[in-house]
Structures are given as structure tokens and as C-alpha cells.
Design an enzyme around this catalytic site. Structure first.
Site, PDB file in Angstrom:
ATOM      1  N   TYR A  66       0.863  -1.188   0.000  1.00 56.34           N
ATOM      2  CA  TYR A  66       0.000   0.000   0.000  1.00 56.34           C
ATOM      3  C   TYR A  66       0.889   1.223   0.000  1.00 56.34           C
ATOM      4  O   TYR A  66       1.890   1.257   0.721  1.00 56.34           O
ATOM      5  CB  TYR A  66      -0.910   0.019   1.231  1.00 56.34           C
ATOM      6  CG  TYR A  66      -2.354  -0.132   0.812  1.00 56.34           C
ATOM      7  CD1 TYR A  66      -2.959   0.859   0.048  1.00 56.34           C
ATOM      8  CD2 TYR A  66      -3.093  -1.260   1.145  1.00 56.34           C
ATOM      9  CE1 TYR A  66      -4.270   0.715  -0.384  1.00 56.34           C
ATOM     10  CE2 TYR A  66      -4.399  -1.401   0.718  1.00 56.34           C
ATOM     11  CZ  TYR A  66      -4.984  -0.418  -0.046  1.00 56.34           C
ATOM     12  OH  TYR A  66      -6.264  -0.554  -0.479  1.00 56.34           O
ATOM     13  N   GLU A  68      -0.469   4.859  -0.407  1.00 54.21           N
ATOM     14  CA  GLU A  68      -1.261   6.079  -0.637  1.00 54.21           C
ATOM     15  C   GLU A  68      -0.404   7.301  -0.371  1.00 54.21           C
ATOM     16  O   GLU A  68       0.424   7.309   0.532  1.00 54.21           O
ATOM     17  CB  GLU A  68      -2.496   6.078   0.265  1.00 54.21           C
ATOM     18  CG  GLU A  68      -3.513   5.030  -0.176  1.00 54.21           C
ATOM     19  CD  GLU A  68      -4.760   5.025   0.699  1.00 54.21           C
ATOM     20  OE1 GLU A  68      -4.739   5.653   1.764  1.00 54.21           O
ATOM     21  OE2 GLU A  68      -5.736   4.380   0.295  1.00 54.21           O
ATOM     22  N   ASP A 243      -7.200  15.188 -23.445  1.00 54.08           N
ATOM     23  CA  ASP A 243      -7.202  13.754 -23.169  1.00 54.08           C
ATOM     24  C   ASP A 243      -6.555  13.077 -24.378  1.00 54.08           C
ATOM     25  O   ASP A 243      -7.185  12.902 -25.413  1.00 54.08           O
ATOM     26  CB  ASP A 243      -8.646  13.285 -22.970  1.00 54.08           C
ATOM     27  CG  ASP A 243      -8.749  11.795 -22.689  1.00 54.08           C
ATOM     28  OD1 ASP A 243      -7.743  11.081 -22.832  1.00 54.08           O
ATOM     29  OD2 ASP A 243      -9.863  11.354 -22.336  1.00 54.08           O
ATOM     30  N   THR A 272      -4.086   7.364 -21.343  1.00 57.58           N
ATOM     31  CA  THR A 272      -3.910   5.969 -20.960  1.00 57.58           C
ATOM     32  C   THR A 272      -2.443   5.650 -21.246  1.00 57.58           C
ATOM     33  O   THR A 272      -1.761   6.393 -21.946  1.00 57.58           O
ATOM     34  CB  THR A 272      -4.767   5.015 -21.809  1.00 57.58           C
ATOM     35  OG1 THR A 272      -4.374   5.167 -23.178  1.00 57.58           O
ATOM     36  CG2 THR A 272      -6.245   5.307 -21.669  1.00 57.58           C
ATOM     37  N   LYS A 275      -2.525   2.268 -24.910  1.00 50.22           N
ATOM     38  CA  LYS A 275      -2.980   2.325 -26.305  1.00 50.22           C
ATOM     39  C   LYS A 275      -1.744   2.555 -27.188  1.00 50.22           C
ATOM     40  O   LYS A 275      -0.834   1.727 -27.143  1.00 50.22           O
ATOM     41  CB  LYS A 275      -4.070   3.378 -26.448  1.00 50.22           C
ATOM     42  CG  LYS A 275      -5.311   3.028 -25.598  1.00 50.22           C
ATOM     43  CD  LYS A 275      -6.460   3.996 -25.748  1.00 50.22           C
ATOM     44  CE  LYS A 275      -7.619   3.605 -24.829  1.00 50.22           C
ATOM     45  NZ  LYS A 275      -8.713   4.611 -24.866  1.00 50.22           N
ATOM     46  N   ARG A 281      -1.668  -1.560 -18.935  1.00 52.23           N
ATOM     47  CA  ARG A 281      -3.006  -0.973 -18.826  1.00 52.23           C
ATOM     48  C   ARG A 281      -3.004   0.011 -17.658  1.00 52.23           C
ATOM     49  O   ARG A 281      -2.744  -0.377 -16.520  1.00 52.23           O
ATOM     50  CB  ARG A 281      -4.005  -2.096 -18.573  1.00 52.23           C
ATOM     51  CG  ARG A 281      -5.452  -1.714 -18.555  1.00 52.23           C
ATOM     52  CD  ARG A 281      -6.305  -2.923 -18.903  1.00 52.23           C
ATOM     53  NE  ARG A 281      -6.060  -3.261 -20.293  1.00 52.23           N
ATOM     54  CZ  ARG A 281      -6.694  -2.711 -21.327  1.00 52.23           C
ATOM     55  NH1 ARG A 281      -7.651  -1.846 -21.134  1.00 52.23           N
ATOM     56  NH2 ARG A 281      -6.382  -3.041 -22.567  1.00 52.23           N
TER      57      ARG A 281
HETATM   58  C1  LIG Z   1      -9.710   4.849 -23.946  1.00 57.88           C
HETATM   59  C2  LIG Z   1     -10.031   6.229 -23.529  1.00 57.88           C
HETATM   60  C3  LIG Z   1     -10.255   6.536 -22.182  1.00 57.88           C
HETATM   61  C4  LIG Z   1     -10.449   5.489 -21.119  1.00 57.88           C
HETATM   62  O1  LIG Z   1      -9.392   4.699 -20.819  1.00 57.88           O
HETATM   63  P1  LIG Z   1      -9.586   3.460 -19.806  1.00 57.88           P
HETATM   64  O2  LIG Z   1      -8.176   3.059 -19.499  1.00 57.88           O
HETATM   65  O3  LIG Z   1     -10.366   2.443 -20.519  1.00 57.88           O
HETATM   66  O4  LIG Z   1     -10.282   3.959 -18.586  1.00 57.88           O
HETATM   67  C5  LIG Z   1     -10.427   7.867 -21.840  1.00 57.88           C
HETATM   68  N1  LIG Z   1     -10.390   8.833 -22.777  1.00 57.88           N
HETATM   69  C6  LIG Z   1     -10.215   8.573 -24.081  1.00 57.88           C
HETATM   70  C7  LIG Z   1     -10.201   9.691 -25.065  1.00 57.88           C
HETATM   71  C8  LIG Z   1     -10.039   7.253 -24.503  1.00 57.88           C
HETATM   72  O5  LIG Z   1      -9.907   6.992 -25.801  1.00 57.88           O
END
Ligand SMILES: *Cc1c(COP(=O)(O)O)cnc(C)c1O
Length: 475
Positions: A66, A68, A243, A272, A275, A281
């Protein structure tokens, strides 16, 4: 007999044997997942294949702690090794992206966005309220001031890209908490070009006056001018949040630079890590010095204890992304995406915006009389893994949709090049041409005899020529 067994084979094989002693079904599923991933031609734009080093960094006792808080300021004792990997992940990330500050704790992209929203609310709404009440923290606020603060936190506005134009559910839409937290408005794309219309966005922002302007997408196949977004945000007093969940790998690989580099222009950037960035992940927040103290309170404000094993894997992935080969990888992703788009266009497939500048292509299959759902299923039956996706103004809504989204990060990791992506485009077009909807069903379809079988065989040959995790052989 002597056999040469790679270190990766030994590592994964041994791990599966240890797991199988406790729960063989899990070991079997993990082994089967490798076989399935190897044999499929994956065009899912949000997926990739992390390196063995990244995968192995996750499967160990770094998960047991842990921790935090933040490095050096934990609510738990004996966090020195978590401190080390978290600091390293953050240092690699700031160097990789040229950011002031990195917070590598979020467990996913959605969690990164939640941290960002609350950090922006804390900085822009809560901090001024504390100053006005003359107190240092919310616990010291009187009941009335606290009630007023809670109301004003719930009374803020967000402007984000609409879902059907390629925005994400977390950018203020009602099924997600962001749509319950904020009063939301969304900007779309120009119906004629499919592109973001910055003049229209400026007018909308001036009218709506959001606290947060959100840029970024999951299904927009073109570049976004973050310099223009910055100007608009400044004009209306909004915090610019980008994002980059989908295209972080293109930022890391310096394909997106100048006006198209989100980190150079936004106050807060979320992503993320799994991707196009090709890590474990997970999620991350990057921000300016100004927002750093608020972002660092993400745990325990909205996050549980950080995942030490995943932060270790993030540090490994970011180290990989800092190598020159990663820039080459990022460029090949885009070259491959263009080759795929051009092949589809040559075959008369309609593409939203007429092409691509990034890692993804959005095909509109409505002209062929199909829904996205039918196209996705027909392609899957033919060995091509894609996902259906709404197109701007989609008459079939977000469930059946009229589009299929294609992306090249995963196939590029496997080593496929432009000639192969062009052939994949041709295979897709063969399947779409051979598929017809049954009556007026949005689900049922048929594929002309032999086409699915033929395509599946060729797809298997193409991926077979580019082995996935070539060092790993499981027995
Ligand atoms: C994939 C994605 C997310 C979410 O990601 P997770 O890891 O599945 O929570 C958020 N914003 C955008 C633009 C995404 O393409």
C-alpha cells in the site's frame, strides 16, 4: 538433444506452471489468450501489444504494497521501492513529453480524467473558496461555507467533443460521472468536411463560458490544433485539458509536434498508457507546475492505493518510448494508417473526413447499406478484428452505429508495413462488398459464398509472417 529456449519463454512458461498448480483454468486462459492474439489481425485502434519487459514488470510483489500519497509523502510505512519506481516513471514521463509534472498513479484513462477534473475544480473553485473563508483546508470551513462550496463545485461547466464526432464518454456525457458532475455542452465537426470548426467552437465557448475546455478524442482521424484550442480557452477563462488517451504514442514519438503537441499547450493532459503508448493498462496525468499540487492529491481523493507493479511497468514502457526506435514506430503507425486509408478509398469505401492524419481510420459503411454492427461482425467472421463506432450525426446511434473504426498501432508493433496495410484495406473492401443486410435488420447479414473463408486464410498468412512475441514459446 539441445534446445535453445529464450529467456522470455522460460519466464512466461514457468509463471504459467506456477499458476497452473493453483488454478489450471487461469493458466489455460492466459495461454489461450496468447494463441488468440497471435492468430488475429487486430485493427482495434485502442489496443496494442506491450513488450515482455513491461508485462513481466507487472507480475510480482510490487503489487503487495500500500502506498497512498506521493513519493516521500506516504500514508504508509516502508514505501521506498514504490517511491523509486513512481519517481522514475514520473521522471521518464516528464522527459518524454516535455511536461512540468507527471502523476503516474491513475489506474486507467477514466481514472486519470477523474483526477484531472477534481484537480481543476480544487484549483479553480475550492482554493478560492478556502481563501475567502480564511481557512487552510475544507475541514476548517464552517457548515455554511462548506454547503456553498459543495453547491458551487456542482455548478461548473465543461465543453467537450461530442460522442458521435469522436469524443469520449468521460468528456461530460450523462452515462459517465463527468456528465453528472458538470453542466456539459459539446462541439461537433463541420458536416461538410468532418473537421473541427475552430471558429464555431470559439463562438460556442464564448457563449457557454466553460470552466474546462476538453480536447482529445477516441475516434477523430485528423490532427487537432491545440494552439488554437489554447487561444480559445484563454479567451473564455477556461482551463485547457487534453485527453490524449488514444494518441499519446504519437506525441511521445514526436509525430505530433508544434501546434499539434498537446503537452506544449494544455494546462492538464491525461492519457492511458496502454494504447498507442504501448505500456501497461493504466493512466497518467501530466500538468503545469500550477496544477501539480492539486493533481498530486488524486489519491486518496478519487483513487485507491497506487498499483506499484503497474507503475513499475509504466517506468519500463516510458524508458522504451524514450528510445529512438519508438519515434520510428510512431511514424510507421501513421504511414500504415495512411496506406490503409488510401487502399480503402481506392476501393470506394467512404471515410469520415476523407482520410487520416493519425493512427486511426473511420469508415462509414452506411453507403453499402450496412450498420457498423453488421460490418464489424462480417469482418470478424473474415478474420479482421475491428470495432463498430458512431460516425458524426449517426442515424443508427451509438449501439448499432454506421461506422467501423480501424487503427494501426497493434499491427505496426507486429512489424506490418505499408504494403501489408494496403492489402488489409483491400481485404476489408472485399468483405464489405460481399456483405448484404438481411431485409431491414440492423444485425443480420450474409456474406457471399467463400469470401469470409478466403479472407480469413489470407489474414492468417499475413499475421503468420509477423509473429507476435516471437521469443515466447509455450508448451
Ligand atoms: C480509452 C479512452 C479513455 C479510457 O481509458 P480506460 O483506461 O479504458 O479507462 C479515456 N479517454 C479517451 C479519449 C479514450 O480513448
Amino acid at each position: 538433444m539441445t534446445t535453445t529456449t529464450s529467456r522470455e519463454s522460460v519466464a512466461f512458461q514457468t509463471a504459467l506452471e506456477v499458476i497452473a498448480e493453483v488454478e489450471p483454468t487461469v493458466a489455460a486462459a492466459i495461454g489461450q489468450e496468447l494463441a488468440d492474439q497471435r492468430s488475429s489481425l487486430k485493427l482495434i485502434a485502442s489496443e496494442n501489444y506491450a513488450s515482455p519487459a513491461v508485462l513481466l514488470a507487472m507480475g510480482n510483489w510490487m503489487s503487495d504494497k500500500y502506498a497512498e500519497g506521493t513519493p516521500g509523502r506516504r500514508f504508509y510505512a516502508a514505501c521506498q521501492n514504490i517511491d523509486a519506481v513512481e519517481r522514475l516513471a514520473a521522471d521518464h514521463a516528464t522527459a518524454l513529453f516535455g511536461a512540468d509534472h507527471a502523476y503516474p498513479q491513475p489506474h486507467s484513462g477514466i481514472d486519470a480524467n477523474l483526477v484531472a477534473f477534481w484537480a481543476i475544480l480544487a484549483h479553480r473553485v475550492e482554493a478560492p473558496a478556502l481563501a475567502e473563508a480564511g481557512v487552510k483546508n475544507v475541514d476548517a470551513m464552517g457548515a455554511e461555507d462548506w454547503a456553498r462550496l459543495r453547491r458551487s463545485l456542482g455548478d461548473q461547466r465543461m465543453l467537450g467533443m461530442s460522442l458521435d464526432a469522436g469524443g469520449h464518454l468521460t468528456h461530460g456525457f450523462r452515462p459517465n460521472i463527468s456528465g453528472k458532475m458538470f453542466e456539459q455542452a459539446s462541439y461537433g465537426t463541420d458536416p461538410a468536411t468532418g473537421l473541427i470548426d475552430y471558429a464555431a467552437l470559439r463562438a460556442q465557448a464564448q457563449e457557454f463560458r466553460p470552466l474546462i475546455l476538453v480536447a482529445g478524442y477516441s475516434a477523430y482521424p485528423r490532427l487537432v490544433d491545440f494552439a488554437a484550442m489554447r487561444e480559445i480557452a484563454d479567451e473564455v477563462g477556461a482551463t485547457l485539458m487534453v485527453d490524449m488517451a488514444h494518441f499519446a504514442g504519437l506525441v511521445a514519438g514526436k509525430v505530433l509536434t508544434g501546434d499539434f503537441d498537446p503537452v506544449a499547450h494544455a494546462d492538464v493532459v491525461t492519457t492511458t498508457t496502454h494504447k498507442s503508448l504501448r505500456g501497461p493498462r493504466g493512466g497518467m496525468v501530466l500538468c503545469t507546475e500550477e496544477y501539480a499540487p492539486s493533481v498530486d492529491r488524486g489519491c486518496p481523493l478519487v483513487l485507491g492505493g497506487p498499483l506499484g507493479n503497474v507503475m513499475a511497468a509504466k517506468a519500463v514502457a516510458f524508458a522504451e518510448a524514450r528510445r529512438p526506435e519508438f519515434a520510428d514506430y510512431a511514424q510507421r503507425i501513421v504511414d500504415n494508417s495512411r496506406a490503409l486509408a488510401e487502399a480503402l478509398l481506392r476501393r470506394g469505401v467512404t471515410l469520415v473526413t476523407g482520410g487520416t492524419d493519425n493512427h486511426l481510420v473511420l469508415a462509414d459503411v452506411s453507403g453499402a447499406g450496412l450498420t457498423g454492427r453488421q460490418a464489424e461482425a462480417a469482418l470478424l467472421e473474415s478474420g479482421l478484428v475491428t470495432n463498430r463506432n458512431a460516425v458524426p450525426g449517426d442515424p443508427n446511434g451509438p449501439w448499432y452505429t454506421s461506422g467501423v473504426r480501424l487503427g494501426t498501432p497493434a499491427l505496426t508493433t507486429r512489424g506490418l508495413g505499408t504494403a501489408e496495410l494496403a492489402e488489409v484495406g483491400d481485404l476489408m473492401a472485399d468483405v464489405l462488398e460481399a456483405t448484404t443486410a438481411e431485409g431491414d435488420s440492423k444485425v443480420k447479414f450474409r456474406i457471399a459464398d467463400g469470401v469470409a473463408e478466403r479472407t480469413r486464410a489470407r489474414a492468417a498468412e499475413i499475421v503468420g509472417a509477423h509473429p507476435l512475441y516471437p521469443g515466447v514459446e509455450l508448451v
